[in-house]
Each structure stands twice: as C-alpha cells, then as structure tokens.
Scaffold this motif. Structure first.
Motif, PDB file in Angstrom:
ATOM      1  N   GLU A 153      -4.110   2.973  -8.446  1.00 27.85           N
ATOM      2  CA  GLU A 153      -3.574   4.169  -9.143  1.00 27.85           C
ATOM      3  C   GLU A 153      -3.685   4.199 -10.602  1.00 27.85           C
ATOM      4  O   GLU A 153      -3.842   5.180 -11.253  1.00 27.85           O
ATOM      5  CB  GLU A 153      -2.150   4.613  -8.709  1.00 27.85           C
ATOM      6  N   GLU A 154      -3.204   3.047 -11.343  1.00 33.63           N
ATOM      7  CA  GLU A 154      -3.455   2.845 -12.570  1.00 33.63           C
ATOM      8  C   GLU A 154      -4.565   2.245 -13.275  1.00 33.63           C
ATOM      9  O   GLU A 154      -4.846   2.087 -14.251  1.00 33.63           O
ATOM     10  CB  GLU A 154      -2.134   1.806 -13.047  1.00 33.63           C
ATOM     11  N   GLY A 155      -5.598   2.370 -12.481  1.00 31.08           N
ATOM     12  CA  GLY A 155      -6.825   2.279 -12.755  1.00 31.08           C
ATOM     13  C   GLY A 155      -7.299   0.654 -12.994  1.00 31.08           C
ATOM     14  O   GLY A 155      -8.285   0.324 -13.612  1.00 31.08           O
ATOM     15  N   LEU A 156      -6.504  -0.192 -12.594  1.00 25.54           N
ATOM     16  CA  LEU A 156      -6.817  -1.652 -12.359  1.00 25.54           C
ATOM     17  C   LEU A 156      -7.726  -2.027 -11.017  1.00 25.54           C
ATOM     18  O   LEU A 156      -7.597  -1.445 -10.105  1.00 25.54           O
ATOM     19  CB  LEU A 156      -5.551  -2.608 -12.560  1.00 25.54           C
ATOM     20  N   ARG A 157      -7.928  -3.238 -11.056  1.00 25.74           N
ATOM     21  CA  ARG A 157      -8.435  -3.797  -9.797  1.00 25.74           C
ATOM     22  C   ARG A 157      -7.729  -5.022  -9.204  1.00 25.74           C
ATOM     23  O   ARG A 157      -6.604  -5.274  -9.757  1.00 25.74           O
ATOM     24  CB  ARG A 157     -10.034  -4.621  -9.943  1.00 25.74           C
ATOM     25  N   LEU A 158      -8.008  -5.624  -8.126  1.00 30.37           N
ATOM     26  CA  LEU A 158      -7.081  -6.483  -7.701  1.00 30.37           C
ATOM     27  C   LEU A 158      -7.817  -8.005  -7.128  1.00 30.37           C
ATOM     28  O   LEU A 158      -8.786  -8.085  -6.700  1.00 30.37           O
ATOM     29  CB  LEU A 158      -6.737  -6.020  -6.401  1.00 30.37           C
ATOM     30  N   ASP A 159      -7.180  -8.864  -7.904  1.00 34.39           N
ATOM     31  CA  ASP A 159      -7.445 -10.214  -7.615  1.00 34.39           C
ATOM     32  C   ASP A 159      -6.891 -10.738  -6.542  1.00 34.39           C
ATOM     33  O   ASP A 159      -5.691 -10.908  -6.276  1.00 34.39           O
ATOM     34  CB  ASP A 159      -7.173 -11.246  -8.796  1.00 34.39           C
ATOM     35  N   THR A 160      -7.537 -11.615  -5.791  1.00 35.88           N
ATOM     36  CA  THR A 160      -6.913 -12.190  -4.504  1.00 35.88           C
ATOM     37  C   THR A 160      -7.456 -13.712  -4.321  1.00 35.88           C
ATOM     38  O   THR A 160      -8.182 -14.054  -5.088  1.00 35.88           O
ATOM     39  CB  THR A 160      -7.234 -11.803  -3.100  1.00 35.88           C
ATOM     40  N   ALA A 161      -6.695 -14.586  -3.632  1.00 35.62           N
ATOM     41  CA  ALA A 161      -6.843 -15.886  -3.686  1.00 35.62           C
ATOM     42  C   ALA A 161      -6.797 -16.506  -2.336  1.00 35.62           C
ATOM     43  O   ALA A 161      -6.759 -17.867  -1.934  1.00 35.62           O
ATOM     44  CB  ALA A 161      -5.987 -16.630  -4.657  1.00 35.62           C
ATOM     45  N   SER A 162      -6.893 -15.796  -1.301  1.00 34.63           N
ATOM     46  CA  SER A 162      -6.916 -16.145   0.088  1.00 34.63           C
ATOM     47  C   SER A 162      -7.248 -15.117   1.067  1.00 34.63           C
ATOM     48  O   SER A 162      -7.038 -13.957   0.838  1.00 34.63           O
ATOM     49  CB  SER A 162      -5.344 -16.667   0.389  1.00 34.63           C
ATOM     50  N   GLY A 163      -7.240 -15.347   2.327  1.00 36.38           N
ATOM     51  CA  GLY A 163      -7.395 -14.419   3.424  1.00 36.38           C
ATOM     52  C   GLY A 163      -6.399 -13.564   3.664  1.00 36.38           C
ATOM     53  O   GLY A 163      -6.495 -12.022   3.946  1.00 36.38           O
ATOM     54  N   GLY A 164      -5.158 -14.089   3.343  1.00 35.36           N
ATOM     55  CA  GLY A 164      -3.871 -13.190   3.529  1.00 35.36           C
ATOM     56  C   GLY A 164      -3.854 -12.268   2.424  1.00 35.36           C
ATOM     57  O   GLY A 164      -3.451 -11.144   2.660  1.00 35.36           O
TER      58      GLY A 164
ATOM     59  N   ILE B 293       2.443  -2.588  -4.079  1.00 33.43           N
ATOM     60  CA  ILE B 293       1.822  -3.107  -5.503  1.00 33.43           C
ATOM     61  C   ILE B 293       0.172  -2.753  -5.379  1.00 33.43           C
ATOM     62  O   ILE B 293      -0.136  -2.328  -6.435  1.00 33.43           O
ATOM     63  CB  ILE B 293       2.041  -4.619  -5.704  1.00 33.43           C
ATOM     64  N   ALA B 294      -0.344  -3.048  -4.444  1.00 34.40           N
ATOM     65  CA  ALA B 294      -1.775  -2.895  -4.432  1.00 34.40           C
ATOM     66  C   ALA B 294      -1.983  -1.363  -4.677  1.00 34.40           C
ATOM     67  O   ALA B 294      -3.221  -1.012  -5.424  1.00 34.40           O
ATOM     68  CB  ALA B 294      -2.433  -3.237  -2.979  1.00 34.40           C
ATOM     69  N   ARG B 295      -1.449  -0.318  -4.250  1.00 31.80           N
ATOM     70  CA  ARG B 295      -2.048   1.081  -4.310  1.00 31.80           C
ATOM     71  C   ARG B 295      -1.474   1.196  -5.864  1.00 31.80           C
ATOM     72  O   ARG B 295      -2.049   2.169  -6.637  1.00 31.80           O
ATOM     73  CB  ARG B 295      -0.936   1.811  -3.472  1.00 31.80           C
ATOM     74  N   TRP B 296      -0.274   0.956  -6.362  1.00 30.97           N
ATOM     75  CA  TRP B 296       0.027   1.162  -7.644  1.00 30.97           C
ATOM     76  C   TRP B 296      -1.118   0.490  -8.739  1.00 30.97           C
ATOM     77  O   TRP B 296      -1.383   1.411  -9.813  1.00 30.97           O
ATOM     78  CB  TRP B 296       1.215   0.577  -8.267  1.00 30.97           C
ATOM     79  N   VAL B 297      -1.443  -0.506  -8.438  1.00 29.95           N
ATOM     80  CA  VAL B 297      -2.561  -1.160  -9.385  1.00 29.95           C
ATOM     81  C   VAL B 297      -3.910  -0.173  -9.253  1.00 29.95           C
ATOM     82  O   VAL B 297      -4.366   0.024 -10.496  1.00 29.95           O
ATOM     83  CB  VAL B 297      -2.901  -2.723  -8.697  1.00 29.95           C
TER      84      VAL B 297
ATOM     85  N   LEU C 123      -6.182 -11.067   0.811  1.00 31.06           N
ATOM     86  CA  LEU C 123      -7.291  -9.877   1.354  1.00 31.06           C
ATOM     87  C   LEU C 123      -6.785  -9.158   2.375  1.00 31.06           C
ATOM     88  O   LEU C 123      -7.259  -7.928   2.235  1.00 31.06           O
ATOM     89  CB  LEU C 123      -8.547 -10.639   1.864  1.00 31.06           C
ATOM     90  N   ALA C 124      -5.879  -9.425   3.332  1.00 36.14           N
ATOM     91  CA  ALA C 124      -5.560  -8.643   4.365  1.00 36.14           C
ATOM     92  C   ALA C 124      -4.554  -7.840   3.730  1.00 36.14           C
ATOM     93  O   ALA C 124      -4.643  -6.491   4.145  1.00 36.14           O
ATOM     94  CB  ALA C 124      -4.880  -9.583   5.217  1.00 36.14           C
ATOM     95  N   VAL C 125      -3.733  -8.113   2.640  1.00 32.07           N
ATOM     96  CA  VAL C 125      -3.016  -7.031   2.174  1.00 32.07           C
ATOM     97  C   VAL C 125      -3.901  -5.940   1.205  1.00 32.07           C
ATOM     98  O   VAL C 125      -3.334  -4.762   1.474  1.00 32.07           O
ATOM     99  CB  VAL C 125      -1.906  -7.934   1.143  1.00 32.07           C
ATOM    100  N   ALA C 126      -4.651  -6.370   0.747  1.00 25.53           N
ATOM    101  CA  ALA C 126      -5.606  -5.538  -0.025  1.00 25.53           C
ATOM    102  C   ALA C 126      -6.188  -4.424   1.218  1.00 25.53           C
ATOM    103  O   ALA C 126      -6.162  -3.167   0.927  1.00 25.53           O
ATOM    104  CB  ALA C 126      -6.711  -6.352  -0.788  1.00 25.53           C
TER     105      ALA C 126
ATOM    106  N   ALA D  87      -3.998  -2.039   2.187  1.00 19.89           N
ATOM    107  CA  ALA D  87      -3.433  -1.005   1.035  1.00 19.89           C
ATOM    108  C   ALA D  87      -4.585   0.035   0.890  1.00 19.89           C
ATOM    109  O   ALA D  87      -4.501   0.930   0.163  1.00 19.89           O
ATOM    110  CB  ALA D  87      -3.026  -1.810  -0.013  1.00 19.89           C
ATOM    111  N   GLY D  88      -5.662  -0.389   1.554  1.00 19.20           N
ATOM    112  CA  GLY D  88      -7.063   0.434   1.393  1.00 19.20           C
ATOM    113  C   GLY D  88      -7.265   0.432   0.084  1.00 19.20           C
ATOM    114  O   GLY D  88      -8.206   1.196  -0.381  1.00 19.20           O
ATOM    115  N   THR D  89      -7.413  -0.657  -0.670  1.00 20.84           N
ATOM    116  CA  THR D  89      -8.029  -1.139  -1.746  1.00 20.84           C
ATOM    117  C   THR D  89      -9.595  -1.164  -1.372  1.00 20.84           C
ATOM    118  O   THR D  89     -10.178  -1.989  -0.621  1.00 20.84           O
ATOM    119  CB  THR D  89      -7.718  -2.428  -2.128  1.00 20.84           C
ATOM    120  N   PRO D  90     -10.342  -0.396  -2.230  1.00 21.70           N
ATOM    121  CA  PRO D  90     -11.791  -0.437  -2.085  1.00 21.70           C
ATOM    122  C   PRO D  90     -12.399  -1.839  -2.224  1.00 21.70           C
ATOM    123  O   PRO D  90     -12.083  -2.437  -3.139  1.00 21.70           O
ATOM    124  CB  PRO D  90     -12.225   0.607  -2.988  1.00 21.70           C
TER     125      PRO D  90
END
Ligand SMILES: *Cc1c(COP(=O)(O)O)cnc(C)c1O
Length: 513
Positions: free
Chosen positions: A114-125, A108-112, A127-130, A133-136
């Motif tokens: 690739e579609e030009g969106l950013r990613l909101d997280t709400a915990s260290g866990g 999901i983080a990669r698709w997000v 953040l770990a997924v992001a 996934a290589g999210t900048p």
C-alpha cells in the motif's frame, strides 16, 4: 527538578561502558529511539498512539512486541519518497524492496504494498507469506545462497519479479528449471514458450561495511555472492579468455546471457547491516557501475538494473546517529550520476532493500519486572587488561518475563539496547542496571548496560525500543517459552498482527500428546 537532576547525574557507575552517560532525565523518551507516536502521558506512562503501557499489559499480557502502524507506514514511505526524488532525473525513481527477513507477516506485506514498496523474501516460507498476503508476483524478489529447487519453482510459479542468483551452480539450476517449466507443467500448452526467469546476480564487490567504517578488499571471505575479484572464474572459463583473469561475476554474466530461459536484469550487492555512513554504499555503487560498463564493452551485455542492497542503520542507544533516508539518497544519487557520466553509460534503474531502517524503530518490547538482585562486582582496570582494581561496585540485575527467546541479538551480535521504566515516571537516582531474561543461560541478556531509576521494583513495566527488526524474526521457544505476539497500534487501538503463542501451540507438534 534541578535537585533531582543533579542527584541523577552524580551517580556514574565505574561498571558503565564509556559510551553510556547518566541521562539528565531518566524519564525522557529520546525521539531517535522510538516510534513517532510514542510519548509519556500526563500521568507519566509510556503510551503509543495514546494507548498506555498498563492498558497494553492488562489487555494483552507480556512480554509483547508493540508496533506502531503509522510509524511503519511513515518510514516505508520516507524511503520511497526520498529515493524517488533523489533519483528522478537519473533513472526515473527507485524500486524499494522491503527486506521481509527483518520482520514479516501478511499485515506487513499488505502495508508495504500500500505504501508503494516491493517485497524481498529469502525462503519458501517468506514467499508463502507474500502469497497469502496477495502480493503480486512481479513485486517479489527471492534471495538466498542455497535456494532449493522447490523454492525456485515456487518463485517462478508466482511470476517473481526477480530471483537474485547467488552462485554459478544456482544460475544453471534456475535456467534448467525455467526451461523445463513450459513442457512439464500440466495443463500448459507444450508448444508455448515458458516465460523466462528474471534474474539478478548478487556480486561481492569487496566492500564490507561495519557501523562506523567500511573495508575494501579484493577477496571477501564469506558465503554470499559472486566474487568480482580478477582470477576468480573457473579454469574452464578462464581458458576461453586467454591472457585475461576473469572474475566469477564476469563468468556468471556470460553464462546468464547464454541461457535462453533467463532474462538477465542486472546486478546486486549488499554490503552489510546497521551501517551509518554512506561511504561504503558509495564505494560499492562505483564498483558495480564500473562492472556494468565493462560487461557492455567486453560482451555487449546490457545490465539495465542495479540493486544497492539494504543495511541502513538505526539508533539503538543514545549515541547512535543514523542518517535520514533523504541524506543517504542524495549522497548515493550524486555518486551514481557522476560515475555514469564518467563511464559514459546510461544509468541503470536503481533499487534498494532496507529492512531494519523501516521496521526497527517502529516497535518496542514491553516486559514485566520480576526478580531484582544486586551483585557485587570487581571493577576492572581501564583498558583491555581485565585486571581487577581492588574496588568493587554493584551491578543491579533486573529480570524480566522474556529474554533471549524474544531478542537473540544481544547474544548473537553483542547488540546494545536501551530501556525505560514504562508504567510510571520516577525521580529516584539513576542506577546502573543489566536487564536479563528468564532463561537458563547466563548470557541471556536483554539490555547489557543502562541506567534506570533506582526504585524500579517487581511488577513495574519496562520497555525496550528498537525491537522491530530481527527480534520476533529470530525468536525461539527455548525453555518452552511461548513466543510473544506482535501488537499493532493504530489510532489508539491495538490488534494482533501475529498473536502470541499458547501452551497448546507449544505442545502442538509433540507426537506423544
Ligand atoms: C538482510 C538483507 C537486507 C536487509 O538488511 P537491513 O540491514 O535490514 O536493511 C537487504 N538485502 C539483503 C540481500 C539482505 O541479506
């Protein structure tokens, strides 16, 4: 055909809630509830991208979350495109942050991204997924009303684009951690200045939205954010401003501007979830823009960014009528444009944080039917009295192979869902049913009220649409049930993006094994 239709419509149950009518065609997939590539095959089966319910069951078992990758990407893109278009001439477009808490894994983080969106997280866990996934880092936001020092440090180490600060305490902690990083990070030149923490302040504008209306109050009785109500600042701060009644939000702006280690990007609000009408978002936008103008006038502080949160509703049952992203975007853009003109300020860069409205309708849960039981129930009198009318009616309880462990929303929020027979069509008359799980809990309800064909039997497959958001994310191992996996379907082929749990997974942390 007309004959069977008449039969089906002729059976409204006195136990059905008012909003639920007997569908004219029990086999129909209402487009608002399903991924765009879900359909009935010529043989009558539910299929996603051509892959049928029985094929999914045979290959992957049940219960299982079945997600359409194409639909997820389309919905993500639709938000980005619609908001970019509506705000192009106001602030050059909109940054759309997918709210990862609704459902997140590395795919999901990669698709997000690739579609030009950013990613909101709400915990260290999250953040770990992001991170995996290589999210900048600059595309990541970190939320939370009680972030740990470790979570704040992790966000700073990742170069997070923004930390959304929720309290005065946290503002000081972020400032201190950011200031110390340059000197206490091994291998870094102690003379080098550490990068400043990019911060947004989460404000509570006193606008809180429910599905069909919003309430506007001065004081909100909840844990999130910094109050914008006059007189809510600390006594120490109020003393510095004699004669005024500053707010906690105002105190936070002044404090943030005073920290060298903080770059104050702007302000944020999130007014609720599963909201259909734009008025609440509009009222919040006006309050925040007025705040931006006031902070500039009072303290000379610029707040170049404004986040309007998420909360856009989706359809769970037939009567639900969410607005398409373009409609919400146009309404909001109009309000931002007018308000900025009235206040004579240049428009801040706008961002939003949809979660449910992107992932919710992309997914259905496939269950297998087990036990069926007809329970004779007293028919309650109309209204709230709850008195029995002396009449009885049958409620058919259909048990499936999952339940509150894979969908906690009916228990947590009284949430309603709908359901269809997935492995075949049927012309049997409509029967009011309650779809329940297999847990040791009478509240273990998957679909509280729905009509299904009267001949549904053990071994049939049922599909519950709209389970993409806050279902897998809230899943549990209650009764030692293995949590279902999430199957992504693309071009008729399915693959796990999160596999289901095994019995070994269930016992993997048991130190006595
Ligand atoms: C939960 C949440 C969202 C996403 O809400 P949806 O209803 O899924 O759109 C966005 N922003 C914040 C701060 C949230 O807490």
């Amino acid at each position: 055909m007309a004959e069977t239709t008449r039969k089906a419509v002729a059976a409204p149950s006195p136990l059905a809630p008012e909003w639920l009518s007997v569908p004219e065609d029990l086999n129909e997939l209402l487009p608002a509830l399903w991924a765009h590539d879900a359909a009935r095959t010529a043989g009558g089966e539910l299929a996603l991208g051509g892959l049928t319910a029985t094929e999914i069951k045979a290959q992957f078992g049940s219960p299982v979350f079945v997600l359409s990758e194409a639909d997820f990407r389309a919905r993500a893109r639709a938000f980005k495109t619609a908001f970019d278009a509506a705000f192009a001439d106001i602030c050059g477009g909109v940054d759309v942050y997918y709210a990862g808490k609704s459902f997140l894994c590395t795919a999901i983080a990669r698709w997000v991204r690739e579609e030009g969106l950013r990613l909101d997280t709400a915990s260290g866990g999250e953040l770990a997924v992001a991170e995996r996934a290589g999210t900048p880092g600059e595309l990541i936001g970190l939320h939370g009303n009680n972030k740990s020092d470790a979570e704040i440090r992790r966000a700073l180490d990742l170069g997070a684009g923004r930390i959304i600060v929720d309290s005065l305490d946290e503002l000081d902690r972020v400032a201190a951690i950011a200031a110390a990083r340059g000197t206490d990070t091994p291998g870094e030149d102690p003379g080098m200045e550490s990068p400043r923490a990019k911060v947004m302040l989460r404000l509570t504008p006193g606008v809180h939205a429910h599905t069909h209306e919003f309430i506007a109050t001065a004081h909100e009785d909840q844990k999130f954010g910094l109050s914008m109500a006059p007189g809510t600042a600390s006594a120490a701060f109020a003393d510095e401003e004699p004669g005024s009644a500053p707010s906690m939000a105002e105190e936070a702006v002044a404090a943030a501007a005073g920290h060298d280690s903080i770059e104050l990007l702007g302000v944020h609000c999130h007014i609720g979830s599963q909201i259909f009408e734009p008025e609440g978002f509009e009222a919040a936008a006006v309050r925040l823009l007025e705040f931006v103008a006031a902070m500039r006038a009072l303290y000379g502080v610029a707040l170049p960014e404004l986040d309007l949160g998420g909360g856009y509703g989706i359809a769970y049952v037939p009567g639900d009528t969410p607005r398409p992203p373009a409609e919400i975007a146009t309404a909001l853009a109009g309000v931002v444009r007018e308000t900025c003109a009235r206040l004579r300020i240049s428009a801040p860069r706008i961002s939003i944080e949809p979660g449910r409205a992107i992932v919710g309708s992309t997914t259905f849960t496939l269950y297998e039917v087990g036990t069926i039981k007809d329970v004779v129930v007293d028919v309650p009198a109309p209204g709230q009295g709850g008195q029995a009318t002396g009449e009885t009616s049958v409620r058919r309880y259909i048990s499936v192979d999952g339940g509150m462990s894979d969908n906690a929303r009916p228990v947590l929020y009284d949430a309603d869902y709908s359901v269809i027979l997935a492995n075949r069509t049927s012309q049997a008359p409509a029967q009011l049913v309650r779809v329940v799980g297999k847990h040791c809990e009478s509240g273990d309800i998957v679909v509280r009220d729905a009509y299904l064909p009267g001949d549904v039997r053990a071994g049939d497959l049922l599909a519950v649409p709209g389970t993409g958001a806050y279902c897998w994310a809230l899943s549990s191992n209650y009764n030692y049930l293995a949590r279902p996996g999430v199957l992504a379907v693309r071009d008729g082929a399915a693959r796990w993006i999160v596999r289901g749990e095994t019995e070994d997974d269930l016992l993997s942390r048991d130190m006595g094994v």
